[in-house]
Design an enzyme around this catalytic site. Sequence first.
Site, PDB file in Angstrom:
ATOM      1  N   LYS A  59      16.444 -11.332  -0.513  1.00 19.68           N
ATOM      2  CA  LYS A  59      16.067  -9.958  -0.877  1.00 19.68           C
ATOM      3  C   LYS A  59      15.495  -9.211   0.322  1.00 19.68           C
ATOM      4  O   LYS A  59      15.697  -8.015   0.494  1.00 19.68           O
ATOM      5  CB  LYS A  59      15.020 -10.029  -1.984  1.00 19.68           C
ATOM      6  CG  LYS A  59      14.451  -8.710  -2.443  1.00 19.68           C
ATOM      7  CD  LYS A  59      13.365  -8.915  -3.498  1.00 19.68           C
ATOM      8  CE  LYS A  59      12.737  -7.605  -3.911  1.00 19.68           C
ATOM      9  NZ  LYS A  59      11.552  -7.780  -4.764  1.00 19.68           N
ATOM     10  N   GLN A  60      14.758  -9.946   1.154  1.00 17.35           N
ATOM     11  CA  GLN A  60      13.987  -9.261   2.208  1.00 17.35           C
ATOM     12  C   GLN A  60      13.684 -10.195   3.367  1.00 17.35           C
ATOM     13  O   GLN A  60      13.880 -11.404   3.258  1.00 17.35           O
ATOM     14  CB  GLN A  60      12.681  -8.761   1.606  1.00 17.35           C
ATOM     15  CG  GLN A  60      11.747  -9.862   1.133  1.00 17.35           C
ATOM     16  CD  GLN A  60      10.714  -9.380   0.135  1.00 17.35           C
ATOM     17  OE1 GLN A  60      10.919  -9.472  -1.065  1.00 17.35           O
ATOM     18  NE2 GLN A  60       9.605  -8.860   0.644  1.00 17.35           N
ATOM     19  N   GLU A  64      11.834 -12.802  -2.566  1.00 15.19           N
ATOM     20  CA  GLU A  64      11.687 -13.016  -4.005  1.00 15.19           C
ATOM     21  C   GLU A  64      12.997 -13.353  -4.712  1.00 15.19           C
ATOM     22  O   GLU A  64      13.044 -13.368  -5.934  1.00 15.19           O
ATOM     23  CB  GLU A  64      11.007 -11.797  -4.626  1.00 15.19           C
ATOM     24  CG  GLU A  64       9.594 -11.635  -4.095  1.00 15.19           C
ATOM     25  CD  GLU A  64       8.779 -10.575  -4.802  1.00 15.19           C
ATOM     26  OE1 GLU A  64       9.362  -9.730  -5.503  1.00 15.19           O
ATOM     27  OE2 GLU A  64       7.543 -10.597  -4.653  1.00 15.19           O
ATOM     28  N   TRP A 105       0.224  -8.485  -0.496  1.00 19.75           N
ATOM     29  CA  TRP A 105       0.195  -8.796   0.938  1.00 19.75           C
ATOM     30  C   TRP A 105       0.612  -7.598   1.781  1.00 19.75           C
ATOM     31  O   TRP A 105       0.458  -7.593   2.987  1.00 19.75           O
ATOM     32  CB  TRP A 105       1.116  -9.983   1.238  1.00 19.75           C
ATOM     33  CG  TRP A 105       2.594  -9.668   1.130  1.00 19.75           C
ATOM     34  CD1 TRP A 105       3.211  -8.950   0.139  1.00 19.75           C
ATOM     35  CD2 TRP A 105       3.621 -10.035   2.045  1.00 19.75           C
ATOM     36  NE1 TRP A 105       4.571  -8.870   0.376  1.00 19.75           N
ATOM     37  CE2 TRP A 105       4.857  -9.531   1.534  1.00 19.75           C
ATOM     38  CE3 TRP A 105       3.642 -10.741   3.244  1.00 19.75           C
ATOM     39  CZ2 TRP A 105       6.075  -9.715   2.187  1.00 19.75           C
ATOM     40  CZ3 TRP A 105       4.860 -10.924   3.886  1.00 19.75           C
ATOM     41  CH2 TRP A 105       6.058 -10.419   3.362  1.00 19.75           C
ATOM     42  N   ASP A 106       1.165  -6.578   1.128  1.00 21.81           N
ATOM     43  CA  ASP A 106       1.583  -5.363   1.835  1.00 21.81           C
ATOM     44  C   ASP A 106       0.443  -4.860   2.740  1.00 21.81           C
ATOM     45  O   ASP A 106       0.673  -4.345   3.832  1.00 21.81           O
ATOM     46  CB  ASP A 106       1.930  -4.244   0.841  1.00 21.81           C
ATOM     47  CG  ASP A 106       3.000  -4.651  -0.160  1.00 21.81           C
ATOM     48  OD1 ASP A 106       2.962  -5.805  -0.626  1.00 21.81           O
ATOM     49  OD2 ASP A 106       3.855  -3.825  -0.508  1.00 21.81           O
TER      50      ASP A 106
HETATM   51  C1  BGC Z   1       8.407  -7.167  -2.716  1.00 21.59           C
HETATM   52  C2  BGC Z   1       7.084  -7.768  -2.313  1.00 21.59           C
HETATM   53  C3  BGC Z   1       6.039  -6.676  -2.269  1.00 21.59           C
HETATM   54  C4  BGC Z   1       5.973  -5.931  -3.582  1.00 21.59           C
HETATM   55  C5  BGC Z   1       5.011  -4.760  -3.535  1.00 21.59           C
HETATM   56  C6  BGC Z   1       8.241  -6.447  -4.043  1.00 21.59           C
HETATM   57  O1  BGC Z   1       9.436  -5.836  -4.405  1.00 21.59           O
HETATM   58  O2  BGC Z   1       9.397  -8.149  -2.832  1.00 21.59           O
HETATM   59  O3  BGC Z   1       7.196  -8.381  -1.059  1.00 21.59           O
HETATM   60  O4  BGC Z   1       4.793  -7.213  -1.983  1.00 21.59           O
HETATM   61  O5  BGC Z   1       7.255  -5.435  -3.885  1.00 21.59           O
HETATM   62  O6  BGC Z   1       5.398  -3.836  -2.565  1.00 21.59           O
END
Ligand code: BGC
Length: 785
Positions: free
Chosen positions: A616-617, A503, A373-374
């Site tokens: 985490k984010q 995550e 999704w980035d």
């Molecule tokens: C993040 C995801 C991201 C992926 C690739 C993961 O560590 O939690 O949101 O899409 O890295 O960048």
Amino acid sequence: MNTEKKPIYPIQVWDITEQEFKRENNYRNETTFALSNGYIGTRGTFEEAYPFDIDTGLEGNFVNGFYESEHIRYGEANFGSPLLSQSLLNLPNLKEIRVMLDGELFSMEEGSVEEYSRTLHMKEGILERKLVWTSSLGHKTKIRISRLVSFARKNIMVIQYQVTPLNYSGKIRFASKLEADVENHTRKTNPIVDYGPFGRRLLKTCIRTGQDRSYYEGTTKGSHLTMACGSAHEIFRGTQSVDREDLWNGEQGEWSAVLSAEVEAKEGETITLDKFICYTTELDMPKEELESFVNQELSDALQEGYACLKEKQKTYMESFWKTADVKIKGNEALQQGIHFNLYHILQAAGRDGKTGMGAKGLSGEGYEGHYFWDTEMYVLPVLVYTEPQAARQLLDYRYGTLEQARKRARILGHEKGALYPWRTINGEEASTYYPLGTAQYHINADIAYALSLYLQVTGDVEYLKEKGAEILIETARVWADVGSFAECRDGKYCICDVTGPDEYNVLVDNNFYTNLMARENLRHGVETVEYLEKNAPECLKRLEEKLDFSVEETGLWKKIVENMYFPYDEKRKIYPMDDGFMMRKPWDETKIPPEKRAWLYENYHPLFIMRHRMSKQADAILGMYLHSHLFTEEEIRRNYDFYQEVTLHHSSLSTCIFGIVACDIGYLDTGYEYFSQSARMDLDDYHNNFYAGIHAANMAGTWQAIVNGFAGMRCQESELRFKPAIPKEWEAYSFRLKYRGTLLEVSISKEEAKFTILEGENISFRIGTKEITLNGEGDCYVEKI
Ligand code: BGC
């Protein structure tokens, strides 16, 4: 996160320079100096091909979309687990050029090196290495090597290698190699993966040399895809082409092909080798045509010559920077960071409508080269405003993989619609751990969001009719099937067992972000169908037939839109991330040894992580940023205050979003702090993992932090808005954006925000409650701040 990290490279706003060659910095610098045009990617390795081991270097050459598959080994596979892996494959290397200078082999690890610099010229799109080398016998040679991966010619990269003997005359011998004995460094670059690709994965069909050319063709063992590559050469003495029948001598072994040529050079005379390299694959043409295509491309490139390709590169870059550049007055380090980030995003994104963008672009093997999704949530929004054509091509890739997404939806038990994969290259799900993968259903709504943004900003109605509507309908259908109107939640629509962006909270019920984004996906689905009914009934009819779709389906969509459930904490008046979030155990960071803090999954059982109330984010906060018009500022502030306490920012995708929301609610200083962390994150290697590749999402997030954060720009409900502010540390900043065909410049100083039309007809936008319309080129509006 450490914001005080010392800059690794000197502060130069348009350049990144390595001033000394050191083995221990090599792996990281290979990513810094990686070049790509969205199709070919090559790491910043040296022509001398030093024998680095798995911890100090990785030769890497990639073609976007070209992957190898292996059977995935699971301890316990569940129904629907992907059976075949997809890994961006490390391809034959053609950069190698060894040079014998009057009998002595040039190596930076022998003799002595002076006046060394390796510079990425971001304005021109060229990498250049310069040095003076003194051999053990005392021969001094000036060496200058330039490299570019052409934006004008998708399949071509070029190396120009120049040597000038400074205190001797003698023979210069070039040995230019095609090295096919290559493999991925899976153990190092994707350590949690246990299926490879390991060892040589390309079965050679042919390797040959002829005159000044080399050619290789090979097919992967698992994915059965064929690729081809080759090189062509020209040598110059001064400006004169050396045109000798017997100049090149070709030798081929089992895994390599070497072309050698020797010329005499007088003291002070420059000998130049131009090496043109071409890559292509059967994803673009029938196998039988690969060789003639490579030959033709190489002939055309030779014909054009290095100088011409360099000029075209400059022209391309000029036009990119004309729209994309963000100027900061008052902090050169941040300015350099922004240039670096924008440059790498430009390189990362696929531009042929058939390929997407890896989380690491084409700069390394990290994340197996997968698209996440980035692309849609971080990079695409930047391209929508700066390079709409490139944004459209990324959307085309998603459109082109709808069929795989439909199949995936069936596997997940949805009778209708399409479910996009969490991570992929060929459009099929490649995530082997569904709690952190397939369960991230929000990918569907993210793609729909990016598409809606593209449509709003460009007004490209044709795209909606041709492709967009199909994506919106198919994604909406899955949302209408995945949840239920739950009695225990007063009949509200609930979505259970999904993972949101965060995550560390996995397989949760009613993830706030997911429910919000799903609702908006459904809303856009309804609006699209209504629009087509009125304005393009023939298009709707086509979709009804193609998708076995009936307008009646939207009745349910509307009901869900009106009744979507959101977890709410009455006491705190905030939206918890999901139903269980407030019940989880508070996180006590002091119990975690510092060296383990950023690496939780590597050091703790997932259940330990998931049972804690931390994140985490950016998750709920991201939803509030994207749909800020649906919340009051007070509401956003309460949620921000709560989430900034519980978010660990262990993903590089987090700080830029917090920075934007901080600006939205008037916390400008905090916004600036977050921004500073994002802006130089890769350039100063904050995460100590830059060797594995760039963090493309964060790089794009820094553009958003300036434009959407400090300048408060949003395009919601087809309305463009600004809320300009300036960090106290800056004197001024400016950026440009394309909105419905008009190029607008926004310059913000401590006193005022100035909006000027640079190209195009007119534009309307809002600042607070003020409606502003500019008419024609040069028209401008100034707002005091
Ligand atoms: C993040 C995801 C991201 C992926 C690739 C993961 O560590 O939690 O949101 O899409 O890295 O960048």
